[in-house]
Scaffold this active site. Sequence first.
Site, PDB file in Angstrom:
ATOM      1  NE  ARG A 296      -0.992  -0.481  11.386  1.00 52.40           N
ATOM      2  CZ  ARG A 296      -0.001   0.124  10.742  1.00 52.40           C
ATOM      3  NH1 ARG A 296      -0.217   1.181  10.008  1.00 52.40           N
ATOM      4  NH2 ARG A 296       1.224  -0.347  10.825  1.00 52.40           N
TER       5      ARG A 296
ATOM      6  NE  ARG B 168       8.609  -2.913   4.293  1.00 53.91           N
ATOM      7  CZ  ARG B 168       7.427  -2.582   4.789  1.00 53.91           C
ATOM      8  NH1 ARG B 168       6.433  -2.313   3.980  1.00 53.91           N
ATOM      9  NH2 ARG B 168       7.238  -2.580   6.077  1.00 53.91           N
TER      10      ARG B 168
ATOM     11  CE  LYS C 228      -1.326  -0.402   4.881  1.00 47.56           C
ATOM     12  NZ  LYS C 228       0.078  -0.443   5.255  1.00 47.56           N
TER      13      LYS C 228
ATOM     14  NE  ARG D 104       5.507  -4.140  11.023  1.00 44.46           N
ATOM     15  CZ  ARG D 104       6.343  -4.198   9.974  1.00 44.46           C
ATOM     16  NH1 ARG D 104       7.469  -4.881  10.057  1.00 44.46           N
ATOM     17  NH2 ARG D 104       6.043  -3.591   8.868  1.00 44.46           N
TER      18      ARG D 104
ATOM     19  NE  ARG E 139       9.319  -0.097   8.250  1.00 39.78           N
ATOM     20  CZ  ARG E 139       8.001  -0.034   8.158  1.00 39.78           C
ATOM     21  NH1 ARG E 139       7.456   0.457   7.075  1.00 39.78           N
ATOM     22  NH2 ARG E 139       7.233  -0.463   9.125  1.00 39.78           N
TER      23      ARG E 139
HETATM   24  P1  AMP Z   1       3.848   1.147   9.136  1.00 37.82           P
HETATM   25  O1  AMP Z   1       4.963   1.904   8.528  1.00 37.82           O
HETATM   26  O2  AMP Z   1       2.495   1.671   8.721  1.00 37.82           O
HETATM   27  O3  AMP Z   1       3.968  -0.338   8.936  1.00 37.82           O
HETATM   28  O4  AMP Z   1       3.927   1.406  10.733  1.00 37.82           O
HETATM   29  C1  AMP Z   1       5.055   1.019  11.500  1.00 37.82           C
HETATM   30  C2  AMP Z   1       4.688   0.982  12.969  1.00 37.82           C
HETATM   31  O5  AMP Z   1       4.265   2.276  13.395  1.00 37.82           O
HETATM   32  C3  AMP Z   1       3.535   0.053  13.314  1.00 37.82           C
HETATM   33  O6  AMP Z   1       3.953  -1.288  13.520  1.00 37.82           O
HETATM   34  C4  AMP Z   1       3.031   0.695  14.622  1.00 37.82           C
HETATM   35  O7  AMP Z   1       3.891   0.397  15.715  1.00 37.82           O
HETATM   36  C5  AMP Z   1       3.182   2.171  14.323  1.00 37.82           C
HETATM   37  N1  AMP Z   1       1.961   2.741  13.674  1.00 37.82           N
HETATM   38  C6  AMP Z   1       1.830   3.218  12.403  1.00 37.82           C
HETATM   39  N2  AMP Z   1       0.589   3.666  12.157  1.00 37.82           N
HETATM   40  C7  AMP Z   1      -0.104   3.469  13.300  1.00 37.82           C
HETATM   41  C8  AMP Z   1      -1.459   3.710  13.695  1.00 37.82           C
HETATM   42  N3  AMP Z   1      -2.366   4.239  12.844  1.00 37.82           N
HETATM   43  N4  AMP Z   1      -1.818   3.378  14.978  1.00 37.82           N
HETATM   44  C9  AMP Z   1      -0.940   2.854  15.845  1.00 37.82           C
HETATM   45  N5  AMP Z   1       0.339   2.580  15.531  1.00 37.82           N
HETATM   46  C10 AMP Z   1       0.775   2.884  14.278  1.00 37.82           C
END
Ligand code: AMP
Length: 216
Positions: A88, A127, A13, A171, A160
Amino acid sequence: MRIVLLGAPGSGKGTQAKLIVEKYGIPQISTGDLLRAAVAAGTELGKRAKAAMDAGELVSDDIVLGMIRERLAEPDTEKGFILDGFPRNLSQAEALDTLLDELGKPLQAAILIDVPFDSLLKRLTGRLTCEQCGAVYNIYTNPPKQEGVCDKCGGKLIHRADDNEETIRNRLQVYQQQTEPLIDYYEKQGKLHRIDGEGDIQAIFQAVSAVLDGLS
Ligand code: AMP
């Protein structure tokens, strides 16, 4: 154009969001990117978020909602926005609806990038992200032309911190338990569009574009 991109970690995404930014000229708002920037800058908010992120858990709703509220107040969101990685969970989705109603700008669509669960682990372990411009690659499915170097800006490609196998499993579990119910939530609002997220990036983007072109 006001849209949410839904999909598991590794569904692509973020990649689709960047293509939408290029074609439609609306900003991508990624809570993950905003949080990583706060962690890197060592802000108070970043310090509060880091432990949850390292463990693959969700950061608390108040932190994330505060960030979104601030970001949606910026003028570049006037023409619209793509939310990537937010909401989320159900309470974030409800808070978002309330906020957008107050602004008189309700969501138009939720686009689900649908990828079978088995593919996600491989995608995530492969990734690579550019530390300079944030472009995303995959050593299996979308490698850079030169190993370790970003095609777009020449920046260094890194894994990352939360793309390790243990955190990835967590996750994915958090996604199944807390984020998947949003599919139903947006389906009931008549806003859900499912896109097959396997295959060629450009072919997936064509399907996404067809949905977006139908909105405006
Ligand atoms: P992402 O890059 O979207 O995979 O986010 C990486 C990490 O950031 C996630 O595993 C969460 O720990 C935190 N995170 C990102 N977006 C959110 C959200 N909307 N609510 C809570 N935690 C978030």
